[in-house]
Design a protein around this motif. Sequence first.
Motif, PDB file in Angstrom:
ATOM      1  N   PRO A 130       0.830  -1.207   0.000  1.00 48.31           N
ATOM      2  CA  PRO A 130       0.000   0.000   0.000  1.00 48.31           C
ATOM      3  C   PRO A 130       0.865   1.258   0.000  1.00 48.31           C
ATOM      4  O   PRO A 130       2.026   1.237   0.412  1.00 48.31           O
ATOM      5  N   LEU A 131       0.266   2.347  -0.470  1.00 44.84           N
ATOM      6  CA  LEU A 131       0.953   3.642  -0.520  1.00 44.84           C
ATOM      7  C   LEU A 131       0.373   4.551   0.555  1.00 44.84           C
ATOM      8  O   LEU A 131      -0.846   4.632   0.720  1.00 44.84           O
ATOM      9  N   ARG A 132       1.233   5.238   1.260  1.00 42.94           N
ATOM     10  CA  ARG A 132       0.811   6.193   2.286  1.00 42.94           C
ATOM     11  C   ARG A 132       1.356   7.564   1.925  1.00 42.94           C
ATOM     12  O   ARG A 132       2.569   7.749   1.790  1.00 42.94           O
ATOM     13  N   LEU A 133       0.471   8.539   1.761  1.00 43.86           N
ATOM     14  CA  LEU A 133       0.851   9.916   1.462  1.00 43.86           C
ATOM     15  C   LEU A 133       0.828  10.708   2.764  1.00 43.86           C
ATOM     16  O   LEU A 133      -0.179  10.716   3.474  1.00 43.86           O
ATOM     17  N   LEU A 134       1.923  11.392   3.055  1.00 44.68           N
ATOM     18  CA  LEU A 134       2.077  12.055   4.358  1.00 44.68           C
ATOM     19  C   LEU A 134       2.497  13.501   4.175  1.00 44.68           C
ATOM     20  O   LEU A 134       3.399  13.810   3.393  1.00 44.68           O
ATOM     21  N   HIS A 135       1.833  14.381   4.925  1.00 42.63           N
ATOM     22  CA  HIS A 135       2.248  15.776   5.005  1.00 42.63           C
ATOM     23  C   HIS A 135       2.639  16.070   6.448  1.00 42.63           C
ATOM     24  O   HIS A 135       1.866  15.802   7.378  1.00 42.63           O
TER      25      HIS A 135
END
Length: 291
Positions: free
Chosen positions: A33-38
């Motif tokens: 899975p891909l996790r996008l983080l700011h």
Amino acid sequence: MTTRHVLAGLDGSPRSESAAMWAAAEARRLGAPLRLLHVWPWLSGENLDRAEPGDLRPAALDALARVADRIRLAHPDLTVETAVRPDDPVDGLVAEAREQELLVLGSRGLGGFAGLLVGSVSLAVAARATVPTVLVRETAPVPDGDTAPPGEVVVGLDSGEPAEAVLAFAFAQARRRGAALRAVHGWEPLPAWAYAGMMPPPVDVPGQERTEAALLAEHLAEHRGRYPDVPVVEDVRLGGGTRAVLDAAAGAELVVVGRRERRHHLGMLLGPVAHAVLHHSTTPVAVVPHP
């Protein structure tokens, strides 16, 4: 068992969106899975369900959602998650990357030796992260594994001290891409000193090059046995490690360099080759920590 993600750091810039798209293609190859983080310190750490005056969380979530929707459209079978973290960007990215599969960040600049590609956050994270960290510039193409012919994966090696973790990562990347692996070792004769000062070393260049090539082949042998389906190009060049890797990187799909996990009084540091390649390569660069 905790699921290991491909983690992409987003700061709202076009380069970080390019990195997120590259990370999506990589996550798809890995089956992860891909996790996008700011990460930003001005995000409110309290009252997470509602916005407060000056809270940037809603804007950050909206930006993440837009990128996530774009990725889902391109990769409908990929699991995409989004998150924000109130923290110093370097500390937050390093902390979130622990136990993950890979960290991907954007880089910026003009490219080549005319300019620098790496911002202070990306460089600091690459020097401290405990997992492989890939820096991707805004204009880097995102290869389509279904249609695009594979390029090369280039790995920079020191024939005297090769790192097993770096080799394992590079071979695995080449196999997943159906690409050849180019193992590059750049060497320079040691200078000699005389009364007149430094002089060109009295070195048998062809003989020394054969010795360097034999060492490189010896270090690659075990991994070639583990990955018999990966074509390997053994590339020994006179002129030093940095120039050798940068020259070989032109047109490559990925460049892999190592970073020792050792502390300096100024903190974690990149080695000279890794530092130079990160600054000047226009190809995505993976920095792999190793003992």
